[in-house]
Design a protein around this motif. Structure first.
Motif, PDB file in Angstrom:
ATOM      1  N   CYS A   1     -16.840  39.840   4.470  1.00 32.07           N
ATOM      2  CA  CYS A   1     -17.391  41.199   4.431  1.00 32.07           C
ATOM      3  C   CYS A   1     -16.970  42.001   5.664  1.00 32.07           C
ATOM      4  O   CYS A   1     -16.730  43.207   5.579  1.00 32.07           O
TER       5      CYS A   1
ATOM      6  N   THR B   1     -20.441  33.515  -1.341  1.00 29.55           N
ATOM      7  CA  THR B   1     -19.249  34.231  -0.879  1.00 29.55           C
ATOM      8  C   THR B   1     -18.535  34.903  -2.054  1.00 29.55           C
ATOM      9  O   THR B   1     -18.066  36.045  -1.939  1.00 29.55           O
TER      10      THR B   1
ATOM     11  N   ASN C   1     -25.431  38.948  -5.637  1.00 35.02           N
ATOM     12  CA  ASN C   1     -25.378  39.140  -4.186  1.00 35.02           C
ATOM     13  C   ASN C   1     -26.683  39.723  -3.638  1.00 35.02           C
ATOM     14  O   ASN C   1     -26.676  40.543  -2.732  1.00 35.02           O
TER      15      ASN C   1
ATOM     16  N   SER D   1     -18.984  34.346   3.575  1.00 37.38           N
ATOM     17  CA  SER D   1     -19.368  35.713   3.268  1.00 37.38           C
ATOM     18  C   SER D   1     -19.295  36.648   4.485  1.00 37.38           C
ATOM     19  O   SER D   1     -18.835  37.786   4.408  1.00 37.38           O
TER      20      SER D   1
ATOM     21  N   GLU E   1     -24.762  31.374   4.537  1.00 42.57           N
ATOM     22  CA  GLU E   1     -25.229  32.022   3.325  1.00 42.57           C
ATOM     23  C   GLU E   1     -26.626  31.555   2.921  1.00 42.57           C
ATOM     24  O   GLU E   1     -27.016  30.417   3.152  1.00 42.57           O
TER      25      GLU E   1
ATOM     26  N   SER F   1     -22.899  41.088   3.585  1.00 49.91           N
ATOM     27  CA  SER F   1     -22.930  39.633   3.734  1.00 49.91           C
ATOM     28  C   SER F   1     -24.372  39.149   3.768  1.00 49.91           C
ATOM     29  O   SER F   1     -25.137  39.514   4.658  1.00 49.91           O
TER      30      SER F   1
ATOM     31  N   ALA G   1     -20.472  37.980  -2.818  1.00 52.21           N
ATOM     32  CA  ALA G   1     -20.143  39.069  -1.885  1.00 52.21           C
ATOM     33  C   ALA G   1     -18.791  39.684  -2.245  1.00 52.21           C
ATOM     34  O   ALA G   1     -18.625  40.915  -2.241  1.00 52.21           O
TER      35      ALA G   1
END
Lengths: 171, 616
Positions: free
Chosen positions: B424, B368, B260, B420, B440, B433, B371
């Motif tokens: 988040c 995602t 991430n 994401s 993303e 995120s 995250a």
């Protein structure tokens, strides 16, 4: 020296440049649907294979034609369709064991590879050398050589064949 | 010329299908594909509409060189308003369907409204019909593809289709064509499914013939192919390793976003790289990579066709996944791999297969999951939320289970399908995120490649590497080397890449050609094919016009200059290792100069002078 198209499926990437070159040379349009050569994709095996007429010596299509519309080009050995003579009866498409003579609905005639009069556009357009135009007696020479080289009796100083060259049988 | 001049307009609400002439002036101003369809979208859709409402439209569009012998001339794009970002969405795909659509006689298809019942569009040259999709709705892309091919008894028919994820409302659903190619980003598949349009099946046998100067076109495309073949990237690295040629390179320069984006190097990059895909595996002696493959007309052939080890836990008792199919590209390998910390190449390949099978963007999906893993580590997400799933970084089982759930739109996969940003926010940590405008990030950490930070922040479709790939210059030295760690000169570089790319994306050609081609290689091909005069300079102007048109749509959709930024992590937390150690991305330093050379105000609005200059 008589020449022939040599097809090496293991080198084909499925880009269809050959189909476009063929249709452009013969029909004046980029149109795979009217190509005399066709690339088949076997997606789940990760395999592509270009396929076209091999110009049989005793061509079934030629013998089957009731109006003698398929003739030998003495310069190249290709079997060509005389469009003016063809009546579109499709008997040749039935006679050909390989399916490489095809009916073209727009013209009402059949189409097949004529080696572009000795300068085949498909071979020129192929970016990977999967289609080449070579001495007709030697289309399998390199494949034979690759296998010969692999034989246990081959002297150790020879390089082993590249895997791609023998994959055609493995797949 | 080169355009077919025909637009197919399909109203899904009332089922009407009409042919109309292409607006030639717009083609002159916006070329085709990305630019041209954006013009139609801007003229016909209020940017403020809900992306998933019937008022949004979805356009499938080809470029003037689509369906020709120009190398890579097989691209098509899907243009709509994105449900993920609220901005304009334009996703580009290869494979064969773009050329097929052109061969059928259409420059573009515009879908309007929403069908009451699921339908698919069947096009056979000038004959286009909406047919009931009851049999394929609820099925994966792969299953639907097989059913449609059997139903129409046409092995040469090309199909674009959405999967179960799109039907379930996943916000980054892709439209998959030819089984493993995708208009992947920004949720274009979600929009398609929202219209109850399951698939578009095309057969074209009319061909593409109206080239302005055929002789010159053949010469220009031939010259272009030679440049591609002689170039080390397009003639060597890409066919051999695919885009995965970049994995080790980017990792070494400390620009490989990991876990991430907490880190910038992945210790196991070599295990999931292009080179690793060539390594014979222990079980059957075969490598992950079966062969490389080309899209229509492409002489580069970077595509990866792979298999999964049949003994691997993901497919052990599932022979339906033992065949070859589209394998790992760099972005997928990164998002599914280093961003989640997973280094099991078979697990990643399985994840890739699922992304294709049900149409989800592997970048947004992987990011995602990453995250979610960080949220899980913090305790913000628990097993109660995930349905018992243990989401630890590096867990292949977690990744592949997430992929199964998300692809099918089930369980926790529905939450992962939000992307994401929404995930988040929902769990109370919006800063975690890694997104721009809700989309993303791709696989280049902007702390180690400064220009990419600006390119991401200003991209009109949210974080994206393909809107201005300054990696070419900053990493590979194409067309000339710039220092990746400095910000000076980057606004100019980013603008130049953005404008040129917008033109390439509008031509029918693939942006990967630009590893070898400049606009000077591309302009002669377009000029020989298309009515009018098309110089490199004019193409750049077209590109700039497109960029501003997209920007204008986004501003009217409610985005502002404040959205041109990066997540705090990339601006405040320095890179932990590698050549960029100690650095953050200094996007704020680059923005004023960027706005100025764009001809925008200090808060990022387009000035009247700029509008006038570009004819907006």
């Amino acid at each position: 020296m008589a020449m022939a198209l040599k097809l090496e499926p293991e080198k084909c990437t499925g880009c269809l440049q050959c189909e476009m070159a063929c249709s452009y040379e013969n029909e004046g349009v980029f149109n795979p649907a009217k190509s005399r050569i066709k690339v088949f994709s076997f997606h789940e095996e990760g395999k592509f294979a270009p396929y076209t007429c091999t110009q049989c010596e005793e061509a079934w299509c030629m013998h089957a034609c009731p109006v003698e519309a398929i003739v030998v080009d003495m310069a190249t050995g290709s079997k060509n369709v005389l469009e003016d003579v063809c009546v579109g009866c499709k008997v040749c498409t039935i006679a050909c064991p390989f399916g490489t003579v095809n009916y073209e609905p727009d013209s009402g005639k059949v189409i097949k590879c004529d080696l572009c009069g000795g300068d085949p556009w498909c071979a020129k357009a192929c970016p990977t050398g999967a289609i080449t135009y070579v001495d007709e007696a030697d289309t399998t020479y390199e494949r034979m050589r690759a296998w010969a080289q692999q034989a246990p009796s081959a002297p150790a100083r020879f390089n082993p064949p590249k895997p791609k060259e023998v994959q055609v049988f493995e797949r | 010329m080169a355009w077919t001049g025909n637009v197919l307009r399909v109203n899904l609400t009332n089922g009407s299908i009409k042919s109309e002439p292409l607006n030639k002036q717009w083609a002159r101003d916006y070329l085709g594909q990305r630019g041209l369809a954006t013009k139609y979208l801007v003229e016909e859709v209020d940017p403020a509409v809900d992306a998933l409402s019937p008022e949004n439209k979805l356009i499938m569009v080809t470029g003037p060189l689509t369906g020709t012998m120009a190398s890579t001339g097989g691209r098509y794009s899907v243009v709509t308003k994105s449900p993920l970002t609220g901005a304009v969405a334009c996703s580009n795909s290869g494979g064969y369907i773009g050329a097929e659509l052109k061969m059928a006689g259409w420059d573009m298809v515009i879908f309007e409204g929403r069908s009451e019942k699921p339908v698919y569009l069947h096009i056979e040259n000038e004959d286009a019909r909406l047919l009931p999709a009851d049999e394929i709705w609820g099925k994966s892309v792969w299953e639907a593809d097989g059913i449609l091919h059997r139903r129409h008894q046409d092995p040469d028919m090309r199909i674009s289709c959405v999967g179960r994820a799109a039907e379930a409302g996943n916000l980054y659903a892709a439209i998959v064509n030819d089984l493993h190619r995708a208009a992947g980003r920004s949720g274009v598949g979600t929009v398609m499914a929202s219209k109850h349009l399951k698939a578009v099946a095309v057969r074209g046998s009319r061909g593409v013939g109206n080239i302005k100067d055929p002789m010159r076109f053949m010469q220009a495309t031939e010259a272009g192919k030679k440049v591609l073949a002689d170039n080390a990237v397009t003639g060597g690295g890409l066919p051999q390793y695919g885009t995965q040629v970049l994995m080790n390179v980017i990792n070494e320069m400390g620009a490989m976003p990991t876990r991430n984006m907490r880190e910038v190097q992945f210790e196991s990059a070599h295990r999931i790289s292009g080179e690793a895909m060539h390594e014979p595996r222990e079980s059957d002696g075969k490598p992950n990579l079966t062969t490389n493959a080309a899209c229509f007309a492409c002489t580069i052939a970077c595509g990866r066709i792979s298999t999964i080890d049949q003994g691997h836990y993901t497919v052990k008792n599932k022979p339906e996944y033992w065949h070859a199919s589209g394998g790992l590209e760099y972005e997928a390998a990164w998002a599914l791999g280093s961003d989640t910390g997973v280094d099991d190449i078979d697990a990643l390949t399985y994840g890739m297969f699922l992304c294709n099978e049900d149409g989800i963007d592997p970048i947004s999906f992987g990011a995602t999951v990453a995250a979610a893993m960080e949220l899980y580590e913090l305790g913000a997400i628990t097993k109660d939320d995930t349905g018992g799933l243990v989401l630890t970084f590096g867990s292949a089982e977690a990744l592949t289970t997430c992929a199964e759930l998300t692809a099918r739109g089930e369980g926790f996969g529905k939450e992962l399908g939000l992307g994401s940003k929404r995930l988040c926010e929902k769990y109370g940590h919006p800063d975690l995120s890694m997104t721009v405008k809700g989309q993303e990030f791709p696989a280049y950490d902007p702390r180690g490649i400064q220009g990419m930070g600006l390119a991401y922040a200003t991209s009109n479709r949210g974080a994206c590497h393909l809107r201005g790939y300054t990696v070419s210059s900053e990493v590979l030295g194409i067309p000339e080397k710039t220092d990746p760690l400095v910000t000076e000169g980057k606004p100019e570089l980013v603008k130049a890449f953005q404008d040129a790319t917008a033109a390439v994306d509008s031509s029918g050609l693939c942006v990967f050609t630009t590893f070898a081609w400049t606009l000077d290689d591309i302009a002669p091909q377009i000029d020989a094919a298309c009515e009018g005069e098309w110089s490199s300079e004019y193409l750049l102007q077209v590109g700039e016009r497109i960029w501003n048109l997209e920007r204008d749509f986004n501003l009217r959709a409610g985005l502002t200059g404040k959205d041109d930024t990066l997540p705090k992590r990339l601006r405040k937390d320095a890179a932990n290792v590698g050549p960029a150690q100690g650095m953050v991305n200094d996007v704020e330093a680059m923005m004023p100069r960027y706005y100025a050379i764009r001809g925008w105000t200090e808060d990022g609005r387009i000035t009247d002078e700029t509008r006038q200059r570009l004819g907006l």
